[in-house]
Design a protein around this motif. Structure first.
Motif, mmCIF file in Angstrom:
data_model
loop_
_atom_site.group_PDB
_atom_site.id
_atom_site.type_symbol
_atom_site.label_atom_id
_atom_site.label_comp_id
_atom_site.label_asym_id
_atom_site.label_seq_id
_atom_site.Cartn_x
_atom_site.Cartn_y
_atom_site.Cartn_z
ATOM 1 N N PHE A 299 0.810 -1.213 0.000
ATOM 2 C CA PHE A 299 0.000 0.000 0.000
ATOM 3 C C PHE A 299 0.841 1.259 0.000
ATOM 4 C CE2 PHE A 299 -3.502 -2.684 0.360
ATOM 5 C CZ PHE A 299 -4.610 -1.936 0.053
ATOM 6 N N GLN A 300 1.981 1.228 0.664
ATOM 7 C CA GLN A 300 2.851 2.400 0.657
ATOM 8 C C GLN A 300 3.390 2.655 -0.747
ATOM 9 O OE1 GLN A 300 5.705 2.557 3.798
ATOM 10 N NE2 GLN A 300 6.721 4.345 2.963
ATOM 11 N N CYS B 229 1.877 1.694 -3.602
ATOM 12 C CA CYS B 229 0.762 2.042 -4.484
ATOM 13 C C CYS B 229 0.112 3.381 -4.148
ATOM 14 C CB CYS B 229 -0.307 0.949 -4.453
ATOM 15 S SG CYS B 229 0.249 -0.617 -5.118
ATOM 16 N N LEU B 230 -0.047 3.679 -2.866
ATOM 17 C CA LEU B 230 -0.800 4.864 -2.452
ATOM 18 C C LEU B 230 0.049 5.924 -1.767
ATOM 19 C CD1 LEU B 230 -3.983 3.079 -1.060
ATOM 20 C CD2 LEU B 230 -3.675 4.113 -3.304
ATOM 21 N N GLY B 231 1.318 5.627 -1.554
ATOM 22 C CA GLY B 231 2.192 6.581 -0.876
ATOM 23 C C GLY B 231 2.062 6.479 0.635
ATOM 24 N N THR C 234 1.445 7.733 4.431
ATOM 25 C CA THR C 234 0.511 8.645 5.073
ATOM 26 C C THR C 234 0.684 8.557 6.583
ATOM 27 O OG1 THR C 234 -1.806 9.258 5.380
ATOM 28 C CG2 THR C 234 -1.347 6.934 5.040
ATOM 29 N N VAL D 195 -6.800 5.129 5.653
ATOM 30 C CA VAL D 195 -6.412 5.289 4.254
ATOM 31 C C VAL D 195 -7.428 6.251 3.629
ATOM 32 C CG1 VAL D 195 -6.054 4.099 2.060
ATOM 33 C CG2 VAL D 195 -5.460 2.950 4.214
ATOM 34 N N LEU E 103 -8.287 7.126 0.612
ATOM 35 C CA LEU E 103 -9.084 6.567 -0.479
ATOM 36 C C LEU E 103 -10.219 5.712 0.075
ATOM 37 C CD1 LEU E 103 -9.588 5.865 -3.498
ATOM 38 C CD2 LEU E 103 -7.928 4.010 -3.209
ATOM 39 N N HIS F 57 -4.620 1.233 9.569
ATOM 40 C CA HIS F 57 -3.380 0.728 8.973
ATOM 41 C C HIS F 57 -2.971 -0.615 9.554
ATOM 42 C CE1 HIS F 57 -2.453 4.004 6.349
ATOM 43 N NE2 HIS F 57 -2.672 4.876 7.320
ATOM 44 N N LYS G 31 -7.670 -3.703 4.439
ATOM 45 C CA LYS G 31 -7.086 -3.099 3.231
ATOM 46 C C LYS G 31 -7.367 -3.963 2.009
ATOM 47 C CE LYS G 31 -3.344 -0.713 5.559
ATOM 48 N NZ LYS G 31 -1.904 -0.646 5.785
ATOM 49 N N TYR H 6 -11.215 -3.801 1.210
ATOM 50 C CA TYR H 6 -11.549 -2.529 0.553
ATOM 51 C C TYR H 6 -11.052 -2.532 -0.892
ATOM 52 C CZ TYR H 6 -13.504 0.550 4.133
ATOM 53 O OH TYR H 6 -14.316 1.167 5.036
ATOM 54 N N SER H 7 -9.854 -3.022 -1.120
ATOM 55 C CA SER H 7 -9.285 -3.049 -2.484
ATOM 56 C C SER H 7 -10.130 -3.911 -3.412
ATOM 57 C CB SER H 7 -7.854 -3.543 -2.453
ATOM 58 O OG SER H 7 -7.050 -2.673 -1.708
#
Length: 167
Positions: free
Chosen positions: A58-59, A61-63, A65, A70, A72, A154, A160, A163-164
């Motif tokens: 996730f880091q 793909c989404l950077g 935080t 998350v 998104l 997280h 995660k 949700y994906s």
């Protein structure tokens, strides 16, 4: 361990992956090995290992935080009431996804359906297995249905993934 007289018998340790346990200088695992004077087999908790793997994905793909959630997924959760759940596409409609999973699709479906036939100890396990079946273009025994997006954090790696799959 000393009180029980078993320090010489310890060969492995099982732990979660918090830095207080895994820190390379003062983590509990390092300190235990130093105290015992031997290296131990490290058996990190499977839930915590998956948390690290999914967290790293996730880091990428989404950077990164600093938010406990998350962003998104928060937006998706807020928009959920407007989603027409009857209009969905499986992962198999995408040619690159279909090609990527063609060698394992049948065995993954067999695995998911086998475990769906058993009682699952947690609802998120069942939801994950059903979403995998749907993503791979099949229909779970209970039919296609999507639960409203739930809690996310997280530290909850399975949320995660769930949700994906829904997005």
């Amino acid at each position: 361990l000393e009180d029980w007289g078993i320090t010489s018998r310890v060969r492995a340790m099982c732990f979660d992956t918090t830095s207080s346990n895994t820190g390379r200088l003062a983590g509990a695992c390092v300190l235990l090995e130093q105290k015992l004077g031997s290296e131990l087999l490290s058996l990190a908790c499977r839930h915590h290992v998956m948390e690290l793997i999914i967290g790293a994905v996730f880091q990428v793909c989404l950077g990164a935080t600093s938010s406990p959630e998350v962003p998104l997924f928060r937006r998706f959760q807020q928009f959920w009431e407007f989603v027409d759940q009857d209009k969905y596409e499986t992962g198999m409609v995408d040619d690159s996804v279909s090609r990527s999973v063609q060698d394992i699709r049948d065995s993954v479906l067999e695995f998911a359906n086998t475990y769906l036939a058993e009682s699952q100890p947690r609802d998120d396990y069942r939801e994950f297995l059903e979403l995998v079946v749907i993503f791979l273009g099949s229909v779970p025994a209970r039919g296609v249905r999507f639960m409203a997006p739930g809690a996310m954090h997280h530290a909850r790696w399975l949320s995660k993934v769930i949700y994906s799959l829904k997005i």
